[in-house]
Write an enzyme that holds these catalytic residues in place. Structure first.
Site, PDB file in Angstrom:
ATOM      1  N   SER A  29      34.866  41.355  34.155  1.00 57.68           N
ATOM      2  CA  SER A  29      35.847  40.617  33.431  1.00 57.68           C
ATOM      3  C   SER A  29      35.545  39.210  33.611  1.00 57.68           C
ATOM      4  O   SER A  29      34.519  38.578  33.196  1.00 57.68           O
ATOM      5  CB  SER A  29      37.117  41.155  33.926  1.00 57.68           C
ATOM      6  N   ASP A  81      35.222  29.146  16.792  1.00 58.81           N
ATOM      7  CA  ASP A  81      34.804  30.144  16.777  1.00 58.81           C
ATOM      8  C   ASP A  81      35.366  30.862  18.093  1.00 58.81           C
ATOM      9  O   ASP A  81      35.133  31.981  18.840  1.00 58.81           O
ATOM     10  CB  ASP A  81      33.365  30.588  16.887  1.00 58.81           C
ATOM     11  N   ASP A  87      38.772  50.947  27.770  1.00 55.57           N
ATOM     12  CA  ASP A  87      39.434  49.701  28.363  1.00 55.57           C
ATOM     13  C   ASP A  87      40.409  49.196  27.332  1.00 55.57           C
ATOM     14  O   ASP A  87      39.987  48.876  26.088  1.00 55.57           O
ATOM     15  CB  ASP A  87      38.020  48.543  28.195  1.00 55.57           C
ATOM     16  N   HIS A 129      39.180  49.627  32.181  1.00 55.31           N
ATOM     17  CA  HIS A 129      38.924  48.149  32.383  1.00 55.31           C
ATOM     18  C   HIS A 129      38.298  48.168  33.814  1.00 55.31           C
ATOM     19  O   HIS A 129      37.305  47.393  34.210  1.00 55.31           O
ATOM     20  CB  HIS A 129      40.073  47.160  32.275  1.00 55.31           C
TER      21      HIS A 129
HETATM   22  N1  TYC Z   1      39.505  38.903  31.843  1.00 59.21           N
HETATM   23  C1  TYC Z   1      40.612  39.513  32.406  1.00 59.21           C
HETATM   24  C2  TYC Z   1      40.124  40.108  33.994  1.00 59.21           C
HETATM   25  O1  TYC Z   1      39.450  39.005  34.505  1.00 59.21           O
HETATM   26  C3  TYC Z   1      41.111  40.719  31.990  1.00 59.21           C
HETATM   27  C4  TYC Z   1      41.696  40.754  30.755  1.00 59.21           C
HETATM   28  C5  TYC Z   1      40.836  40.929  29.499  1.00 59.21           C
HETATM   29  C6  TYC Z   1      42.844  40.669  30.340  1.00 59.21           C
HETATM   30  C7  TYC Z   1      41.251  40.678  28.266  1.00 59.21           C
HETATM   31  C8  TYC Z   1      43.680  40.580  28.917  1.00 59.21           C
HETATM   32  O2  TYC Z   1      42.861  40.437  26.813  1.00 59.21           O
HETATM   33  C9  TYC Z   1      42.341  40.702  27.919  1.00 59.21           C
HETATM   34  N2  TYC Z   1      40.481  40.858  34.495  1.00 59.21           N
END
Ligand code: TYC
Ligand code: MN
Length: 293
Positions: free
Chosen positions: A141, A223, A246, A274
């Site tokens: 993430s 972008d 996810d 996720h």
């Molecule tokens: N990037 C976040 C993380 O590090 C998770 C996440 C991704 C939250 C996208 C919201 O829209 C999103 N866990």
């Protein structure tokens, strides 16, 4: 300049954790005898770029692997099954807490526009401070975004990289999802609990709001770019894993990274969400190990 702290900075993990009144599951007795495999996990801090960065370390393999956690994450909250089960003969595994997260506090976490760049430099400088000649990255993430930037900026230092749940830019759709997680009282207890234990409610809630503001900044850049202009600079072998269920990161983000990181491989996990590396830990670990070796 980074300096490794002497013995005083190094503690055995159980000592640290009893101070925190928490005990992640990877510390419970292991199926394998600890002695045969060197399963001990150490916890230490090292001075890097003006802060003390905390990390967990385990394994004695020649191949150094850095685990990079997600938003608000830390080694112990995000990577239990990896710290416990990644092959300790092949790999030396380090799981870091980015500045302002986990035990890399103070300082409190902030989100200037270059926060991912700052994390990428901190991560690389941490591994250099620990005297690793070259490292592979496993980034989840936000940690996947950091890994992409580190690979693009320090190509000669990064061996291979596995990323999942990452995005190189922010869209309208993403911004709506971010606003949906801003209020931590709406998070599921399962996800919320370890972070609340780690941070206390107030720091956790406040930092989550700051994160949403921080990541939303990119939406207003051309972008919506976080690091899309850097993807063509990545030179290392790259595996992108995507959980098709996810709910936070839509498929197009994985496809975009796959398209723009030359030679990258995309692996889909149909049932993965996720947190696929926690929910399908054995499958994920095997995938990562096979790719890295
Ligand atoms: N990037 C976040 C993380 O590090 C998770 C996440 C991704 C939250 C996208 C919201 O829209 C999103 N866990
Ligand atoms: Mn391909």
């Amino acid at each position: 300049m980074a300096t490794v702290l002497g013995g005083r900075g190094v503690q055995r993990l159980p000592v640290l954790l009893s101070a925190l009144k928490s005990r992640p599951f990877f510390l419970f007795p292991l199926a394998r005898p600890a002695a045969a495999f060197g399963t001990s996990v150490t916890s230490a801090k090292v001075a890097v770029n003006g802060v003390y960065l905390h990390y967990l370390r385990t394994g004695e393999g020649e191949h150094a692997v850095l685990l990079l956690p997600g938003m608000l994450g830390s080694g112990e909250t995000d990577f239990g099954p990896q710290i416990k089960d990644l092959n300790k003969k092949l790999f030396t595994v380090v799981a870091w807490d980015p500045r302002g997260y986990g035990h890399s506090r103070p300082p409190d976490r902030d989100f200037p526009r270059d926060f991912f760049e700052r994390d990428a430099k901190d991560a690389v400088d941490l591994m250099k401070a620990l005297k690793f000649k070259k490292v592979s990255l496993l980034g989840w993430s936000d940690g996947g975004i950091t890994a992409l930037i580190a690979a693009a900026r320090y190509p000669s230092y990064i061996h291979k990289m596995v990323i999942w749940g990452a995005n190189a830019f922010v869209t309208e759709e993403d911004e709506m999802i971010y606003q949906g997680i801003r209020d931590v009282s709406k998070w599921s207890d399962k996800v919320k609990k370890p972070l609340e234990t780690l941070y206390g409610h107030d720091y956790f809630a406040k930092t989550c709001e700051k994160w949403v503001d921080g990541i939303t900044q990119f939406k207003h850049l051309p972008d919506g770019s976080i690091c899309r202009h850097l993807l063509p600079l990545v030179q290392c072998a790259t595996l992108i894993v995507h959980g098709e269920k996810d709910p936070l990161v839509p498929r197009f983000h994985a496809d975009f990274i796959h398209k723009h990181v030359s030679g990258s491989r995309l692996h889909l996990m149909p049932e993965g969400k996720h947190n696929l590396h926690l929910h399908f830990a054995n499958e994920f670990n095997k995938l990562a190990e096979d790719f890295l070796r």
